[in-house]
Design a protein around this motif. Structure first.
Motif, PDB file in Angstrom:
ATOM      1  N   UNK A   7      68.213  -7.335   7.177  1.00 58.55           N
ATOM      2  CA  UNK A   7      68.316  -6.603   9.474  1.00 58.55           C
ATOM      3  C   UNK A   7      70.023  -8.064   8.897  1.00 58.55           C
ATOM      4  N   UNK A   8      71.075  -6.683   9.349  1.00 58.73           N
ATOM      5  CA  UNK A   8      72.932  -7.666   8.853  1.00 58.73           C
ATOM      6  C   UNK A   8      72.740  -8.672   9.660  1.00 58.73           C
ATOM      7  N   UNK A   9      72.806  -8.482  11.095  1.00 59.59           N
ATOM      8  CA  UNK A   9      72.106  -9.619  11.903  1.00 59.59           C
ATOM      9  C   UNK A   9      71.485 -11.013  11.612  1.00 59.59           C
ATOM     10  N   UNK A  10      70.737 -11.049  10.769  1.00 55.47           N
ATOM     11  CA  UNK A  10      69.798 -12.558  10.413  1.00 55.47           C
ATOM     12  C   UNK A  10      69.378 -11.856   9.270  1.00 55.47           C
ATOM     13  N   UNK A  11      70.469 -12.374   8.389  1.00 56.61           N
ATOM     14  CA  UNK A  11      70.415 -12.961   7.163  1.00 56.61           C
ATOM     15  C   UNK A  11      69.780 -13.765   6.442  1.00 56.61           C
ATOM     16  N   UNK A  12      69.173 -14.903   6.098  1.00 52.71           N
ATOM     17  CA  UNK A  12      69.293 -15.917   5.265  1.00 52.71           C
ATOM     18  C   UNK A  12      70.406 -16.046   4.167  1.00 52.71           C
ATOM     19  N   UNK A  13      70.986 -17.249   3.832  1.00 54.64           N
ATOM     20  CA  UNK A  13      71.722 -17.447   3.205  1.00 54.64           C
ATOM     21  C   UNK A  13      72.099 -17.139   1.537  1.00 54.64           C
ATOM     22  N   UNK A  14      70.326 -17.523   1.637  1.00 53.27           N
ATOM     23  CA  UNK A  14      70.655 -17.314  -0.450  1.00 53.27           C
ATOM     24  C   UNK A  14      70.684 -15.146  -0.089  1.00 53.27           C
ATOM     25  N   UNK A  15      69.880 -14.606   0.478  1.00 55.55           N
ATOM     26  CA  UNK A  15      69.932 -13.411   0.719  1.00 55.55           C
ATOM     27  C   UNK A  15      71.458 -12.756   0.985  1.00 55.55           C
ATOM     28  N   UNK A  16      71.843 -13.297   1.770  1.00 53.90           N
ATOM     29  CA  UNK A  16      73.744 -13.199   1.848  1.00 53.90           C
ATOM     30  C   UNK A  16      74.210 -13.118   0.614  1.00 53.90           C
ATOM     31  N   UNK A  17      74.066 -14.032  -0.092  1.00 48.70           N
ATOM     32  CA  UNK A  17      75.158 -14.537  -1.323  1.00 48.70           C
ATOM     33  C   UNK A  17      74.384 -13.212  -2.455  1.00 48.70           C
ATOM     34  N   UNK A  18      72.710 -12.998  -2.458  1.00 46.79           N
ATOM     35  CA  UNK A  18      72.469 -12.142  -3.694  1.00 46.79           C
ATOM     36  C   UNK A  18      73.330 -10.681  -2.688  1.00 46.79           C
ATOM     37  N   UNK A  19      72.824 -10.326  -1.853  1.00 46.66           N
ATOM     38  CA  UNK A  19      73.564  -9.031  -1.225  1.00 46.66           C
ATOM     39  C   UNK A  19      74.853  -8.734  -1.505  1.00 46.66           C
ATOM     40  N   UNK A  20      75.924  -9.974  -1.399  1.00 41.77           N
ATOM     41  CA  UNK A  20      77.177  -9.231  -1.650  1.00 41.77           C
ATOM     42  C   UNK A  20      78.180  -9.475  -2.741  1.00 41.77           C
ATOM     43  N   UNK A  21      76.900 -10.191  -3.506  1.00 44.51           N
ATOM     44  CA  UNK A  21      77.835 -10.401  -5.303  1.00 44.51           C
ATOM     45  C   UNK A  21      76.848  -9.774  -6.084  1.00 44.51           C
ATOM     46  N   UNK A  22      76.400  -8.733  -5.467  1.00 42.80           N
ATOM     47  CA  UNK A  22      75.590  -7.354  -6.219  1.00 42.80           C
ATOM     48  C   UNK A  22      76.272  -5.919  -5.524  1.00 42.80           C
ATOM     49  N   UNK A  23      77.730  -6.623  -5.593  1.00 40.35           N
ATOM     50  CA  UNK A  23      77.940  -5.285  -4.263  1.00 40.35           C
ATOM     51  C   UNK A  23      78.945  -5.026  -5.753  1.00 40.35           C
ATOM     52  N   UNK A  24      79.026  -5.552  -6.776  1.00 40.92           N
ATOM     53  CA  UNK A  24      79.911  -4.519  -8.295  1.00 40.92           C
ATOM     54  C   UNK A  24      80.711  -5.286  -7.333  1.00 40.92           C
ATOM     55  N   UNK A  25      81.499  -6.507  -7.330  1.00 38.00           N
ATOM     56  CA  UNK A  25      83.266  -6.624  -7.814  1.00 38.00           C
ATOM     57  C   UNK A  25      82.691  -8.387  -8.084  1.00 38.00           C
ATOM     58  N   UNK A  26      81.851  -8.132  -7.494  1.00 35.12           N
ATOM     59  CA  UNK A  26      81.471  -9.676  -9.370  1.00 35.12           C
ATOM     60  C   UNK A  26      80.816 -10.284  -8.457  1.00 35.12           C
ATOM     61  N   UNK A  27      81.037 -11.876  -8.787  1.00 38.54           N
ATOM     62  CA  UNK A  27      80.655 -13.279  -7.454  1.00 38.54           C
ATOM     63  C   UNK A  27      82.110 -13.355  -6.842  1.00 38.54           C
ATOM     64  N   UNK A  28      81.742 -12.911  -5.580  1.00 34.67           N
ATOM     65  CA  UNK A  28      82.265 -12.876  -4.554  1.00 34.67           C
ATOM     66  C   UNK A  28      81.861 -14.172  -3.324  1.00 34.67           C
ATOM     67  N   UNK A  29      80.903 -14.525  -3.584  1.00 31.62           N
ATOM     68  CA  UNK A  29      80.672 -15.654  -2.442  1.00 31.62           C
ATOM     69  C   UNK A  29      79.691 -16.438  -2.969  1.00 31.62           C
TER      70      UNK A  29
END
Length: 372
Positions: A7-29
């Motif tokens: 649910x992109x409108x209710x993400x826990x901080x750990x899940x948000x970091x995992x989601x963005x950092x596994x998008x193929x751009x490396x560690x972005x957050x």
């Protein structure tokens, strides 16, 4: 493999970091960066436990296009910091609004009459009936303060400040008692120096009496109006026996045989004949009792100095003592009154409040302000 629902409108901080950092751009957050962003953005990007990815993205976009300030050079940073520091100093120096006068009627009466001033603000000292000598001196003090002129009068308060007749007094010629001492004879001051008796009252009867016990085992019987120079925990002051709190271990001035003596108890006892003497020592202290306890007599002149200063009848008040040490003691007593005398502070906030705000830090007086 079952897909994970997000649910992109209710993400826990750990899940948000995992989601963005596994998008193929490396560690972005990182955790630190996300915490910093949440502190800056507040609840505009989510709740205290979750983050709205859409709102977070919108906030990041807004921050990216926000107009950036040009970097400041060292001189500019120094100038701005100086302005900030000066403003902080000005704010600290300003004592703000003065408290209102608690009792204008009492204040007005005390400004008109020195006698009323003593009775209203120093009840623990001047609570007995005034003698004729006192009334004459008060009249002369008022006249001198308001209209100028000089006068001198040596006068112990015959109505009090007395010790029991059997109180031992050390003298250069051996021991005597309060009942036997005569004018012209010598006793010792608190430093062990001979001090001449310049006045001795007649024997007085019917005074309320107390037995004062000290830490060295000495016990002295005195009347309720007898004065003691004591340390109250914050400074030296002169107090009557009747006004002392028997539960507080008041420290006495150091003397040549004992520099660490304090009062242990104050107990009412049946009235006994008492007598008072006045000595010519610079401190007005003399030793009494077998353990040589320093005792005191008058504060009327100190009170007159405070009244003259508070009334504004004269631009300058000069209090002269026989020695620098005695002058310091007198000044310390006056400062303690201005800081700790509650009725005085209530009716004279224009004087007592600024003095109290100094917190005995002398340098603060240079820049102290009232509403700018």
């Amino acid at each position: 493999m079952k897909a994970e629902k997000i649910d992109p409108q209710s993400l826990k901080p750990a899940r948000l970091m995992r989601l963005l950092n596994t998008a193929g751009l490396g560690t972005v957050l990182t955790e630190h960066r996300l915490r910093r962003h949440r502190n800056r953005a507040g609840y505009s990007i989510g709740t205290d436990k979750t983050i709205n990815l859409f709102q977070y993205a919108a906030w990041l976009t807004q921050e990216f296009f926000r107009e950036k300030r040009a970097p400041r050079d060292y001189a500019e940073k120094k100038r701005l910091q100086t302005i900030k520091n000066n403003e902080a100093v000005r704010t600290a120096q300003d004592i703000g609004e003065l408290p209102p006068v608690a009792d204008p009627k009492r204040k007005a009466e005390s400004l008109r009459s020195f006698k009323a001033f003593c009775e209203n603000y120093f009840k623990d000292v001047f609570y007995l009936k005034w003698s004729e000598d006192h009334l004459r001196v008060i009249e002369k003090i008022e006249r001198s303060v308001r209209h100028g002129g000089l006068f001198a009068m040596a006068m112990p308060r015959g109505s009090g400040k007395a010790l029991a007749l059997d109180t031992p007094l050390p003298t250069p010629n051996g021991w005597t008692t309060m009942g036997d001492i005569r004018t012209g004879e010598e006793v010792f001051d608190e430093q062990g120096n001979p001090s001449r008796v310049v006045f001795a009252t007649d024997v007085m009867h019917g005074h309320p009496c107390f037995e004062v016990a000290f830490s060295d085992g000495e016990k002295i019987v005195c009347d309720a109006d007898h004065l003691w120079m004591v340390h109250n925990g914050s400074g030296w002051e002169t107090r009557t026996t009747g006004s002392l709190d028997s539960r507080f271990p008041y420290r006495l001035p150091p003397t040549f045989p004992n520099d660490n003596r304090h009062i242990e108890s104050i107990v009412p006892v049946p009235s006994v004949p008492v007598r008072c003497i006045q000595v010519d020592s610079s401190s007005r202290l003399y030793l009494a009792g077998r353990k040589m306890v320093p005792t005191h007599n008058t504060v009327l002149c100190q009170t007159a100095v405070v009244w003259a200063a508070l009334s504004g009848a004269t631009p300058f008040v000069c209090l002269i003592a026989a020695s620098a040490e005695r002058a310091q003691n007198l000044l310390e007593n006056i400062k303690t009154w201005l800081e700790c005398n509650v009725p005085l502070a209530e009716d004279f906030p224009e004087v007592c409040f600024p003095v109290k705000c100094l917190e005995r830090i002398a340098n603060r007086q240079k820049g102290q302000k009232h509403l700018g």
